[in-house]
Design a protein around this motif. Structure first.
Motif, PDB file in Angstrom:
ATOM      1  N   SER A 144      60.193  38.778 -12.948  1.00 32.17           N
ATOM      2  CA  SER A 144      59.081  39.004 -11.899  1.00 32.17           C
ATOM      3  C   SER A 144      60.098  39.618 -10.864  1.00 32.17           C
ATOM      4  CB  SER A 144      58.370  37.845 -11.264  1.00 32.17           C
ATOM      5  OG  SER A 144      57.646  38.222 -10.464  1.00 32.17           O
ATOM      6  N   VAL A 145      59.688  41.109 -10.461  1.00 33.21           N
ATOM      7  CA  VAL A 145      60.510  41.977  -9.399  1.00 33.21           C
ATOM      8  C   VAL A 145      59.753  41.855  -8.246  1.00 33.21           C
ATOM      9  CG1 VAL A 145      61.584  43.944  -9.291  1.00 33.21           C
ATOM     10  CG2 VAL A 145      61.245  43.082 -11.511  1.00 33.21           C
ATOM     11  N   GLY A 146      60.405  41.697  -6.917  1.00 36.99           N
ATOM     12  CA  GLY A 146      59.818  41.814  -5.656  1.00 36.99           C
ATOM     13  C   GLY A 146      60.514  43.281  -5.185  1.00 36.99           C
ATOM     14  N   ALA A 147      60.385  43.517  -3.950  1.00 35.74           N
ATOM     15  CA  ALA A 147      60.784  44.876  -3.402  1.00 35.74           C
ATOM     16  C   ALA A 147      61.524  44.655  -2.252  1.00 35.74           C
ATOM     17  CB  ALA A 147      59.465  45.687  -3.042  1.00 35.74           C
ATOM     18  N   SER A 148      62.622  45.278  -2.123  1.00 37.61           N
ATOM     19  CA  SER A 148      63.555  45.394  -0.959  1.00 37.61           C
ATOM     20  C   SER A 148      63.627  46.623  -0.441  1.00 37.61           C
ATOM     21  CB  SER A 148      64.886  45.040  -1.624  1.00 37.61           C
ATOM     22  OG  SER A 148      65.192  45.904  -2.523  1.00 37.61           O
ATOM     23  N   HIS A 149      64.288  47.128   0.759  1.00 37.96           N
ATOM     24  CA  HIS A 149      64.538  48.421   1.192  1.00 37.96           C
ATOM     25  C   HIS A 149      65.131  49.259   0.522  1.00 37.96           C
ATOM     26  CE1 HIS A 149      63.058  47.400   5.601  1.00 37.96           C
ATOM     27  NE2 HIS A 149      61.900  46.965   4.641  1.00 37.96           N
ATOM     28  N   SER A 150      64.834  50.759   0.732  1.00 38.19           N
ATOM     29  CA  SER A 150      65.867  51.638   0.121  1.00 38.19           C
ATOM     30  C   SER A 150      66.997  52.066   1.112  1.00 38.19           C
ATOM     31  CB  SER A 150      64.937  52.841  -0.563  1.00 38.19           C
ATOM     32  OG  SER A 150      64.238  52.737  -1.483  1.00 38.19           O
ATOM     33  N   PRO A 181      59.577  35.768  -6.602  1.00 39.09           N
ATOM     34  CA  PRO A 181      60.141  36.428  -7.869  1.00 39.09           C
ATOM     35  C   PRO A 181      61.422  36.385  -8.276  1.00 39.09           C
ATOM     36  CG  PRO A 181      60.443  37.752  -5.747  1.00 39.09           C
ATOM     37  CD  PRO A 181      59.746  36.680  -5.447  1.00 39.09           C
ATOM     38  N   ASP A 182      61.610  36.390  -9.529  1.00 38.16           N
ATOM     39  CA  ASP A 182      63.097  36.183  -9.973  1.00 38.16           C
ATOM     40  C   ASP A 182      64.275  37.033  -9.303  1.00 38.16           C
ATOM     41  OD1 ASP A 182      62.384  34.653 -12.320  1.00 38.16           O
ATOM     42  OD2 ASP A 182      61.443  36.148 -13.285  1.00 38.16           O
ATOM     43  N   VAL A 183      63.940  38.340  -9.027  1.00 41.32           N
ATOM     44  CA  VAL A 183      64.672  39.460  -8.498  1.00 41.32           C
ATOM     45  C   VAL A 183      64.013  40.359  -7.527  1.00 41.32           C
ATOM     46  CG1 VAL A 183      66.735  39.249 -10.406  1.00 41.32           C
ATOM     47  CG2 VAL A 183      64.839  40.949 -10.524  1.00 41.32           C
ATOM     48  N   VAL A 184      64.823  40.921  -7.028  1.00 42.23           N
ATOM     49  CA  VAL A 184      64.260  42.098  -5.993  1.00 42.23           C
ATOM     50  C   VAL A 184      65.023  43.602  -6.440  1.00 42.23           C
ATOM     51  CG1 VAL A 184      63.380  40.573  -4.261  1.00 42.23           C
ATOM     52  CG2 VAL A 184      65.672  41.750  -4.158  1.00 42.23           C
ATOM     53  N   ALA A 185      64.425  44.636  -6.087  1.00 46.97           N
ATOM     54  CA  ALA A 185      65.014  46.040  -6.198  1.00 46.97           C
ATOM     55  C   ALA A 185      64.331  46.877  -5.192  1.00 46.97           C
ATOM     56  CB  ALA A 185      64.893  46.292  -7.422  1.00 46.97           C
ATOM     57  N   PRO A 186      64.993  47.670  -4.838  1.00 47.34           N
ATOM     58  CA  PRO A 186      64.466  48.659  -3.824  1.00 47.34           C
ATOM     59  C   PRO A 186      63.107  49.161  -4.319  1.00 47.34           C
ATOM     60  CG  PRO A 186      66.637  49.297  -4.400  1.00 47.34           C
ATOM     61  CD  PRO A 186      66.635  48.380  -5.471  1.00 47.34           C
ATOM     62  N   GLY A 187      62.142  49.067  -3.232  1.00 50.38           N
ATOM     63  CA  GLY A 187      60.743  49.687  -3.660  1.00 50.38           C
ATOM     64  C   GLY A 187      60.138  50.035  -2.206  1.00 50.38           C
ATOM     65  N   LYS A 188      60.856  50.292  -1.215  1.00 59.92           N
ATOM     66  CA  LYS A 188      60.259  50.842   0.059  1.00 59.92           C
ATOM     67  C   LYS A 188      61.209  51.857   0.715  1.00 59.92           C
ATOM     68  CE  LYS A 188      57.821  49.718   4.411  1.00 59.92           C
ATOM     69  NZ  LYS A 188      57.652  48.645   5.393  1.00 59.92           N
ATOM     70  N   MET A 228      57.284  50.220  -7.627  1.00 61.27           N
ATOM     71  CA  MET A 228      58.369  50.914  -7.788  1.00 61.27           C
ATOM     72  C   MET A 228      59.546  50.299  -8.307  1.00 61.27           C
ATOM     73  SD  MET A 228      55.897  52.351  -5.545  1.00 61.27           S
ATOM     74  CE  MET A 228      55.171  52.952  -7.167  1.00 61.27           C
ATOM     75  N   SER A 229      59.807  49.072  -7.851  1.00 59.66           N
ATOM     76  CA  SER A 229      60.798  48.212  -7.942  1.00 59.66           C
ATOM     77  C   SER A 229      60.944  47.738  -9.283  1.00 59.66           C
ATOM     78  CB  SER A 229      60.594  46.725  -6.940  1.00 59.66           C
ATOM     79  OG  SER A 229      60.496  47.211  -5.898  1.00 59.66           O
ATOM     80  N   ALA A 230      59.802  47.441  -9.945  1.00 59.58           N
ATOM     81  CA  ALA A 230      59.691  46.949 -11.411  1.00 59.58           C
ATOM     82  C   ALA A 230      60.143  47.937 -12.551  1.00 59.58           C
ATOM     83  CB  ALA A 230      58.256  46.479 -11.853  1.00 59.58           C
ATOM     84  N   PRO A 231      59.948  49.338 -12.167  1.00 62.31           N
ATOM     85  CA  PRO A 231      60.635  50.211 -13.378  1.00 62.31           C
ATOM     86  C   PRO A 231      62.023  50.285 -12.961  1.00 62.31           C
ATOM     87  CG  PRO A 231      59.085  51.415 -11.944  1.00 62.31           C
ATOM     88  CD  PRO A 231      58.605  49.914 -11.604  1.00 62.31           C
ATOM     89  N   LEU A 232      62.550  50.282 -11.915  1.00 61.62           N
ATOM     90  CA  LEU A 232      63.856  50.194 -11.771  1.00 61.62           C
ATOM     91  C   LEU A 232      64.607  49.257 -12.319  1.00 61.62           C
ATOM     92  CD1 LEU A 232      64.239  50.641  -7.837  1.00 61.62           C
ATOM     93  CD2 LEU A 232      64.397  52.477  -9.406  1.00 61.62           C
ATOM     94  N   VAL A 233      64.001  47.941 -12.499  1.00 62.32           N
ATOM     95  CA  VAL A 233      64.849  46.843 -13.113  1.00 62.32           C
ATOM     96  C   VAL A 233      64.664  47.082 -14.714  1.00 62.32           C
ATOM     97  CG1 VAL A 233      64.702  44.481 -13.336  1.00 62.32           C
ATOM     98  CG2 VAL A 233      64.498  45.492 -11.245  1.00 62.32           C
ATOM     99  N   ALA A 234      63.508  47.462 -15.096  1.00 61.82           N
ATOM    100  CA  ALA A 234      62.943  47.922 -16.605  1.00 61.82           C
ATOM    101  C   ALA A 234      64.139  48.958 -17.071  1.00 61.82           C
ATOM    102  CB  ALA A 234      61.614  48.263 -16.612  1.00 61.82           C
TER     103      ALA A 234
END
Length: 535
Positions: A144-150, A181-188, A228-234
């Motif tokens: 599960s992926v949450g969103a952080s800032h770009s 979520p499990d992790v976060v990745a840029p999404g904003k 947007m964050s999920a495909p970065l992690v995928a």
């Protein structure tokens, strides 16, 4: 591969096109020959299986979950599974408990142990709303992926910078108390491809006018969301698969070990084990900053960082050890694994990180304690066996999560540790699992200069200044999250924020232009994408 399930049409600025290009976007108008352009996706040479589940009216019409997850799984000759990774940028709205969809996702991964579903956590976290991750993002086995800032030009003026969780990002815990979520990745915000059904083939703006955050120009579109964050992690997961399939997992060079096909549990464990829980807080705009901590409901295990996840000789900070598809039976004694800290070849990391992950059967919808098989991870140090390091920030065992991580700071050269995996309480006869450990295990030092890693000196004024002064005080600083990128048959370090690998450059008139920085092409791997409508 494209499957027209709902219809065979795209829509203006379609959601699926945007998230798909985050994974496989390529600066190649003909699909083969790369030209100059703004950016590539995470894995531009990957293969994408795409199922269209949305009508042009914006209505979602998905088939059953098993059918969706099976998209791209069968090769033409039916010899083996093709798609090993599923990227999902949509889900249930206002369904924050473990439901039948979560159960179906868990059962699919349990039945297909090579498979990993990467799911957007959702955008329901405004005002620090807890337990706001919608199904199936709250399933046990998915990532599960949450969103952080770009960063830089992909921030609005008011955003604080890449060390912050986006205010809308959905929060945990799950209804039964698991980390999510499990992790976060840029999404904003994330810049990607813009769907233009009335102008097929639209590419980068000819005048170089790159869209501002939330804007669109010609073939480019900037959006925000955990979608947007999920495909970065995928895409990162696809690179992890390539790492093992090409045998980099020996001594950090291609072919240094026999190729292997990693389990979904191993890929998930690698990504979580390297995640960095060093974010500053949740950026709530005028409402202030919410403090975040490791293993909390905002960032989970932290931001994805591949430079801390795998070993590539001279390119990353840590060495890697792993044990995949291990099995414990009910009533067995704990299995143990030994690691020794060895800094003799130059590695200078002072952290030992160990993660245990397992994929189990789905639980009953509405469960209040969804974990079925309780494995326990703990670590002891030779000579100090009476001291146990427990997982997930706890001082005792964890009987809630099916991912457990131990991080030990300040480890010394020559220290020896024993990793214990105990089948404390199994509902089934046996349970398979994966274990990952990173640290100094005889690897060489990282030769890449990471001193400009934005997370080492993030501030609340990442994007300051206006037109004519460069717009950002850190124009050449790059977020480091991508490690595995192929270049001439060798995996090399790739610096950049996902799709956003570009510099700013002033022209003679003092106006700022965005100029692409040439980076290595990503290597082929398999990624599967569902078309989605919710961010």
């Amino acid at each position: 591969m494209y499957r027209s399930y709902a219809d065979d049409k795209d829509e203006e600025l379609g959601h699926g096109t945007h998230v798909g290009a985050i994974i496989v976007g390529n600066r190649a108008p003909d699909g083969k020959s790369e030209e100059s352009g703004v950016a590539n996706g995470i894995a531009p040479a990957a293969k994408l299986a795409f199922i269209d589940i949305s009508s042009t009216a914006g209505q979602l019409s998905p088939p059953n979950d098993n059918e969706v997850l099976s998209t791209g799984r069968v090769t033409r000759d039916r010899s083996s599974p093709a798609a090993h990774i599923h990227s999902m940028s949509w889900g249930s709205k206002n369904v924050f408990y473990y439901n039948n969809a979560a159960r179906m996702f868990d059962n699919f991964m349990f039945a297909n142990d090579d498979f990993l579903a990467v799911v957007a956590a959702g955008n329901e976290g405004l005002n620090d709303k807890e337990t706001s991750v919608g199904a199936p993002g709250n399933a046990k086995n998915v990532l599960s992926v949450g969103a952080s800032h770009s960063f830089g030009d992909d921030l609005e003026q008011s955003q604080l910078g890449p060390s912050y969780v986006a205010d809308f990002s959905s929060r945990g815990p799950t209804s039964d108390g698991r980390i999510c979520p499990d992790v976060v990745a840029p999404g904003k915000y994330i810049l990607s491809a813009a769907a233009r059904p009335n102008n097929p083939g639209a590419c980068d703006p000819r005048n170089g006018d790159i869209p501002e955050p939330s804007g669109d120009t010609d073939g480019l579109y900037s959006q925000a969301g955990s979608s947007m964050s999920a495909p970065l992690v995928a895409g990162s997961a696809a690179l992890i698969r390539q790492y093992f399939e090409e045998g980099w997992h020996g001594d950090g060079a291609k072919g240094s070990e026999s190729p292997m096909s990693p389990s979904g549990a191993l890929v998930k464990a690698v990504l979580i084990n390297g995640a960095q829980a060093d974010l500053i807080g949740v950026d709530n705009g005028r409402k202030g900053i919410t403090e975040v901590k490791p293993y909390d409901n905002n960032q989970g295990f932290g931001r994805v960082s591949l430079v801390d996840s795998v070993y590539i000789k001279g390119k990353t900070d840590v060495s890697l050890k792993y044990w995949d598809l291990e099995t414990l039976f009910d009533g067995d004694a704990a299995k143990t694994y030994q690691v020794r800290i060895n800094k003799s070849r130059g590695c200078d990391a002072d952290v030992l990180s160990v993660t245990l992950a397992w994929i189990e059967e789905g639980s009953a919808p509405g469960c209040t304690k969804c974990l079925l098989n309780d494995l326990d991870l703990y670590i002891t140090e030779d000579g100090r066996e009476s001291v146990r390091y427990h997982p997930n920030g706890r001082s005792i065992k964890d009987d809630v999560n099916n991912v457990e991580r131990v991080v030990i700071d300040g480890v010394n050269d020559g220290s020896e540790f024993t990793i214990h995996v105990d089948p404390y309480n199994l509902n089934s006869l046996s349970q398979k699992y994966a274990v990952v450990a990173t640290g100094c295990f005889g690897g060489v030092a990282n030769e890449i200069d990471t001193s400009k890693n934005v997370f080492l000196g993030d501030s609340t004024s990442v994007r300051s200044g206006g037109e004519g002064d460069g717009g950002s005080t850190n124009n050449t600083t790059k977020i480091i999250i991508i490690v595995c990128a192929s270049c001439g048959g060798a995996i090399a370090l790739c610096l950049g924020l996902a799709l956003l690998r570009r510099f700013r450059q002033k022209d003679k008139k003092g106006k700022s232009k965005k100029k692409r920085k040439r980076t290595e092409e990503q290597a082929p791997s398999i990624a599967e994408l569902r078309r989605g409508k919710t961010g």
